[in-house]
Motif scaffolding. Sequence first.
Motif, PDB file in Angstrom:
ATOM      1  N   UNK A   3       0.864  -1.180   0.000  1.00  0.00           N
ATOM      2  CA  UNK A   3       0.000   0.000   0.000  1.00  0.00           C
ATOM      3  C   UNK A   3       0.901   1.231   0.000  1.00  0.00           C
ATOM      4  N   UNK A   4       0.867   1.990  -1.087  1.00  0.00           N
ATOM      5  CA  UNK A   4       1.739   3.164  -1.197  1.00  0.00           C
ATOM      6  C   UNK A   4       0.989   4.463  -0.947  1.00  0.00           C
ATOM      7  N   UNK A   5      -0.289   4.375  -0.560  1.00  0.00           N
ATOM      8  CA  UNK A   5      -1.053   5.594  -0.308  1.00  0.00           C
ATOM      9  C   UNK A   5      -0.579   6.260   0.974  1.00  0.00           C
ATOM     10  N   UNK A   6      -0.676   7.564   1.018  1.00  0.00           N
ATOM     11  CA  UNK A   6      -0.280   8.333   2.190  1.00  0.00           C
ATOM     12  C   UNK A   6      -1.469   8.467   3.129  1.00  0.00           C
ATOM     13  N   UNK A   7      -1.348   8.050   4.395  1.00  0.00           N
ATOM     14  CA  UNK A   7      -2.482   8.167   5.317  1.00  0.00           C
ATOM     15  C   UNK A   7      -2.869   9.627   5.537  1.00  0.00           C
ATOM     16  N   UNK A   8      -4.140   9.860   5.717  1.00  0.00           N
ATOM     17  CA  UNK A   8      -4.614  11.181   6.130  1.00  0.00           C
ATOM     18  C   UNK A   8      -4.732  11.121   7.651  1.00  0.00           C
ATOM     19  N   UNK A   9      -3.706  11.631   8.327  1.00  0.00           N
ATOM     20  CA  UNK A   9      -3.616  11.459   9.770  1.00  0.00           C
ATOM     21  C   UNK A   9      -4.782  12.108  10.499  1.00  0.00           C
ATOM     22  N   UNK A  10      -5.260  13.231  10.005  1.00  0.00           N
ATOM     23  CA  UNK A  10      -6.387  13.879  10.664  1.00  0.00           C
ATOM     24  C   UNK A  10      -7.625  12.992  10.625  1.00  0.00           C
ATOM     25  N   UNK A  11      -7.861  12.319   9.497  1.00  0.00           N
ATOM     26  CA  UNK A  11      -9.013  11.419   9.395  1.00  0.00           C
ATOM     27  C   UNK A  11      -8.886  10.250  10.363  1.00  0.00           C
ATOM     28  N   UNK A  12      -7.676   9.710  10.496  1.00  0.00           N
ATOM     29  CA  UNK A  12      -7.470   8.582  11.404  1.00  0.00           C
ATOM     30  C   UNK A  12      -7.696   8.989  12.861  1.00  0.00           C
ATOM     31  N   UNK A  13      -7.200  10.149  13.240  1.00  0.00           N
ATOM     32  CA  UNK A  13      -7.300  10.595  14.625  1.00  0.00           C
ATOM     33  C   UNK A  13      -8.738  10.946  14.985  1.00  0.00           C
ATOM     34  N   UNK A  14      -9.402  11.708  14.130  1.00  0.00           N
ATOM     35  CA  UNK A  14     -10.786  12.086  14.406  1.00  0.00           C
ATOM     36  C   UNK A  14     -11.693  10.865  14.274  1.00  0.00           C
ATOM     37  N   UNK A 142      -4.007  22.148  10.924  1.00  0.00           N
ATOM     38  CA  UNK A 142      -4.562  22.609  12.187  1.00  0.00           C
ATOM     39  C   UNK A 142      -4.172  21.720  13.354  1.00  0.00           C
ATOM     40  N   UNK A 143      -4.068  20.429  13.095  1.00  0.00           N
ATOM     41  CA  UNK A 143      -3.684  19.503  14.149  1.00  0.00           C
ATOM     42  C   UNK A 143      -2.227  19.683  14.566  1.00  0.00           C
ATOM     43  N   UNK A 144      -1.420  20.261  13.693  1.00  0.00           N
ATOM     44  CA  UNK A 144       0.008  20.437  13.981  1.00  0.00           C
ATOM     45  C   UNK A 144       0.298  21.703  14.768  1.00  0.00           C
ATOM     46  N   UNK A 145      -0.657  22.622  14.835  1.00  0.00           N
ATOM     47  CA  UNK A 145      -0.419  23.891  15.518  1.00  0.00           C
ATOM     48  C   UNK A 145      -0.305  23.691  17.027  1.00  0.00           C
ATOM     49  N   UNK A 146       0.624  24.399  17.674  1.00  0.00           N
ATOM     50  CA  UNK A 146       0.734  24.286  19.137  1.00  0.00           C
ATOM     51  C   UNK A 146      -0.496  24.873  19.826  1.00  0.00           C
ATOM     52  N   UNK A 147      -0.779  24.369  21.012  1.00  0.00           N
ATOM     53  CA  UNK A 147      -1.943  24.839  21.764  1.00  0.00           C
ATOM     54  C   UNK A 147      -1.790  26.283  22.211  1.00  0.00           C
ATOM     55  N   UNK A 148      -0.582  26.723  22.436  1.00  0.00           N
ATOM     56  CA  UNK A 148      -0.351  28.094  22.869  1.00  0.00           C
ATOM     57  C   UNK A 148      -0.770  28.308  24.309  1.00  0.00           C
ATOM     58  N   UNK A 149      -0.901  29.573  24.740  1.00  0.00           N
ATOM     59  CA  UNK A 149      -1.195  29.876  26.143  1.00  0.00           C
ATOM     60  C   UNK A 149      -2.459  29.207  26.672  1.00  0.00           C
ATOM     61  N   UNK A 150      -3.438  28.971  25.821  1.00  0.00           N
ATOM     62  CA  UNK A 150      -4.672  28.328  26.285  1.00  0.00           C
ATOM     63  C   UNK A 150      -4.434  26.879  26.702  1.00  0.00           C
ATOM     64  N   UNK A 151      -3.315  26.315  26.282  1.00  0.00           N
ATOM     65  CA  UNK A 151      -2.967  24.957  26.690  1.00  0.00           C
ATOM     66  C   UNK A 151      -2.263  24.884  28.021  1.00  0.00           C
ATOM     67  N   UNK A 152      -2.090  26.047  28.682  1.00  0.00           N
ATOM     68  CA  UNK A 152      -1.413  26.107  29.988  1.00  0.00           C
ATOM     69  C   UNK A 152      -0.027  25.481  29.883  1.00  0.00           C
ATOM     70  N   UNK A 153       0.302  24.533  30.786  1.00  0.00           N
ATOM     71  CA  UNK A 153       1.659  23.973  30.752  1.00  0.00           C
ATOM     72  C   UNK A 153       1.852  22.969  29.627  1.00  0.00           C
ATOM     73  N   UNK A 154       0.841  22.780  28.794  1.00  0.00           N
ATOM     74  CA  UNK A 154       0.990  21.983  27.577  1.00  0.00           C
ATOM     75  C   UNK A 154       1.019  22.882  26.346  1.00  0.00           C
ATOM     76  N   UNK A 155       1.420  24.127  26.524  1.00  0.00           N
ATOM     77  CA  UNK A 155       1.328  25.123  25.456  1.00  0.00           C
ATOM     78  C   UNK A 155       2.101  24.746  24.201  1.00  0.00           C
ATOM     79  N   UNK A 156       3.213  24.029  24.350  1.00  0.00           N
ATOM     80  CA  UNK A 156       4.032  23.671  23.192  1.00  0.00           C
ATOM     81  C   UNK A 156       3.525  22.437  22.455  1.00  0.00           C
TER      82      UNK A 156
END
Length: 201
Positions: A3-14, A142-156
């Motif tokens: 299988x040489x298709x590239x997974x759509x990671x967002x579809x798998x996660x959601x 969008x899934x790759x973007x960091x949470x930022x300040x709203x993520x508190x100590x998980x901001x990165x």
Amino acid sequence: MTNTSTPVWSDLLIGQLAFYWDTHLRPRLDGLTDEEYFWEPVAGCWSVRPDAAGNYRLDLGQDGDPAPVTTVAWRMMHIAVGCFVTRSSTFFGDGTVDADADMFDPRHEPADLPHTAADAVTFLDDSYRAWHGHVSGLGDAGLSLPLGPKGAYFSAEPMAALIAHLNREVMHHGGEIGLLRDLFRATGATRRTDRLATAAI
């Protein structure tokens, strides 16, 4: 065959949570009664109870070792509020909560939780659909973007990490809900005060 298709990671996660919700968790909530919803199989359970003002709230405190047994009500509202409502409000909110509130801020939590099993199922349904709608449109970028300040100590951490964590939480507590329903039925419990037998030490 390779299988040489590239997974759509967002579809798998959601899709992971969507499959679990549609196939496993949501069907297990059909027919839930108030007695089952509030069933305390042992003494000292955490549940959802009215406060002095009559607003239903989650029991909270130090977990201890071992952690308290929690009711179907507690587990359902932990999923609805702790996983879906607060995160939807934090990252996709309508502006009714101040912008400085991170994802652990209690201002994201409802002042009153459902008082009945039927209302709780509806509330959980609505909270899941809102969360699923928000994250379904993010895509890989969008899934790759960091949470930022709203993520508190998980901001990165990226949004994908938060979604993966919430998927685990929902599946963990969802399995517990299913087991509690099995025990309620199999032990012949009919009231929220019926206790499981405890072994003599």
